[in-house]
Design an enzyme around this catalytic site. Structure first.
Site, mmCIF file in Angstrom:
data_model
loop_
_atom_site.group_PDB
_atom_site.id
_atom_site.type_symbol
_atom_site.label_atom_id
_atom_site.label_comp_id
_atom_site.label_asym_id
_atom_site.label_seq_id
_atom_site.Cartn_x
_atom_site.Cartn_y
_atom_site.Cartn_z
ATOM 1 N N VAL A 14 -5.973 5.661 -10.534
ATOM 2 C CA VAL A 14 -5.607 4.343 -10.007
ATOM 3 C C VAL A 14 -4.154 3.905 -10.879
ATOM 4 C CG1 VAL A 14 -6.737 2.968 -11.549
ATOM 5 C CG2 VAL A 14 -6.219 2.090 -9.162
ATOM 6 N N TYR A 15 -3.849 4.631 -11.976
ATOM 7 C CA TYR A 15 -2.484 4.116 -12.526
ATOM 8 C C TYR A 15 -1.346 4.374 -11.673
ATOM 9 C CZ TYR A 15 -5.775 3.945 -16.682
ATOM 10 O OH TYR A 15 -6.676 3.705 -17.620
ATOM 11 N N SER A 16 -0.857 3.084 -11.271
ATOM 12 C CA SER A 16 0.315 3.225 -10.605
ATOM 13 C C SER A 16 0.209 4.210 -9.155
ATOM 14 C CB SER A 16 1.655 3.972 -11.327
ATOM 15 O OG SER A 16 2.078 3.024 -12.326
#
Length: 326
Positions: free
Chosen positions: A60-62
């Site tokens: 989900v990071y960026s």
């Protein structure tokens, strides 16, 4: 750099883990302070040069950009056999009804996408990012077990949940002969110590390696209370964690500043040294947006606090509301 076994495994990890939430695309995610690829690669390379072999990211990071940047940098600069890559699953990755969570469908879908973005055949540690209240834990644990048996992950870990939930997951795995969690990534620092009540004793008893996130309280432990940064001004998640207890937290920060001044060391050293003496902490996860952030964190491994210093730092703490578990 020092190294330690991760929990009850034979895998060695550096005592500092580079957290990769800082790397990605400022326009693709909620955090506007993340670094683009060129700046991110410099920090990743410096971490490797310092002996750091443990890197933590998440799908989900960026929205996957962090994994892509990390994968390309490690391929160019690192030795895959010595590197420990951790990534996570749970966060919402698409708008559809199956776009997040810990169902068997989502886990199998997201592990393959993460591997493709990272450019590797396997991850060393596959972590569930949160507890999924809408999926039976039996389904999740069996799916994770099958991911390990398929060779797509070497170990599995968990993050940010209540101790009763973590114990339920450990029991479910043991009951069915499935792969057990070897790590817990929880919220732990001098300003937030609620994990000391139940989670840390559970992890000690079960020989689980703890990899605390936000070890510097989103930078609050590194600077004077009156100073601000771009992240401080724009990171609403961090503000929701700490603003409610600001007056009490200020006392802790002032004591940390005194210990650091008396020792002649940066505050970061003292804050990380406090974490490293906590059982069973293996490696705090350090998020870096400057080269100096990771360099200072790596140097902190050498610092050992006295019993008196630890008591002085801990004494002003007051109970905090639970944050991050939902």
């Amino acid at each position: 750099m020092e190294y330690v076994k991760l929990g009850n495994t034979g895998m060695d990890v550096s005592r500092i883990c580079l957290g990769c939430m800082s790397f990605g695309d400022p326009g693709s995610w909620i955090h506007q302070w993340v670094l683009k690829e060129e700046e991110s690669r410099e920090i990743i390379k410096r971490a490797l040069d310092l002996g750091i072999n443990f890197f933590d990211t998440a799908n989900v990071y960026s929205l996957g950009k962090s994994e892509e940047i990390l994968g390309r940098a490690l391929k160019d600069y690192g030795n895959r056999e010595e590197i420990v890559i951790a990534t996570k699953v749970h966060g919402k990755m698409s708008e559809g009804p199956n776009g997040g969570g810990l169902s068997r469908k989502e886990i199998f879908n997201e592990i393959d996408k993460s591997l493709k973005r990272l450019g590797t055949d396997y991850v060393d540690l596959y972590i569930i990012h949160r507890w999924d209240y809408n999926t039976p834990i039996e389904e999740t644990m069996e799916a994770l077990h099958d991911v390990v048996k398929a060779g797509k992950a070497r170990y599995i870990g968990a993050s940010a949940m209540y101790a009763w939930q973590f114990q339920k997951a450990l029991y479910t795995a043991e009951k069915h002969g499935w792969t057990r969690f070897v790590s817990m990534q929880d919220h732990l620092n001098l300003l937030y110590r609620e994990e000391e009540r139940e989670m840390l004793p559970l992890c000690r008893e079960e020989k689980i390696g703890v990899t605390p996130y936000s070890p510097l309280a989103s930078g609050r432990l590194c600077r004077d209370w009156s100073e601000t940064t771009k992240r401080y001004e724009t990171d609403q998640i961090a503000r929701s964690k700490y603003d409610a207890t600001a007056e009490a937290d200020k006392l802790v920060v002032e004591r940390l500043a005194k210990v650091a001044k008396d020792r002649g060391i940066p505050r970061t050293h003292a804050a990380i040294a406090w974490l490293l003496q906590k059982e069973p902490v293996a490696a705090p996860i350090i998020g870096a947006t400057k080269l100096s952030h990771i360099e200072t964190a790596a140097e902190a491994v050498k610092v050992k606090l006295t019993t008196e210093e630890i008591m002085f730092l801990e004494e002003p703490y007051i109970p905090h509301g639970i944050v991050g578990h939902n």
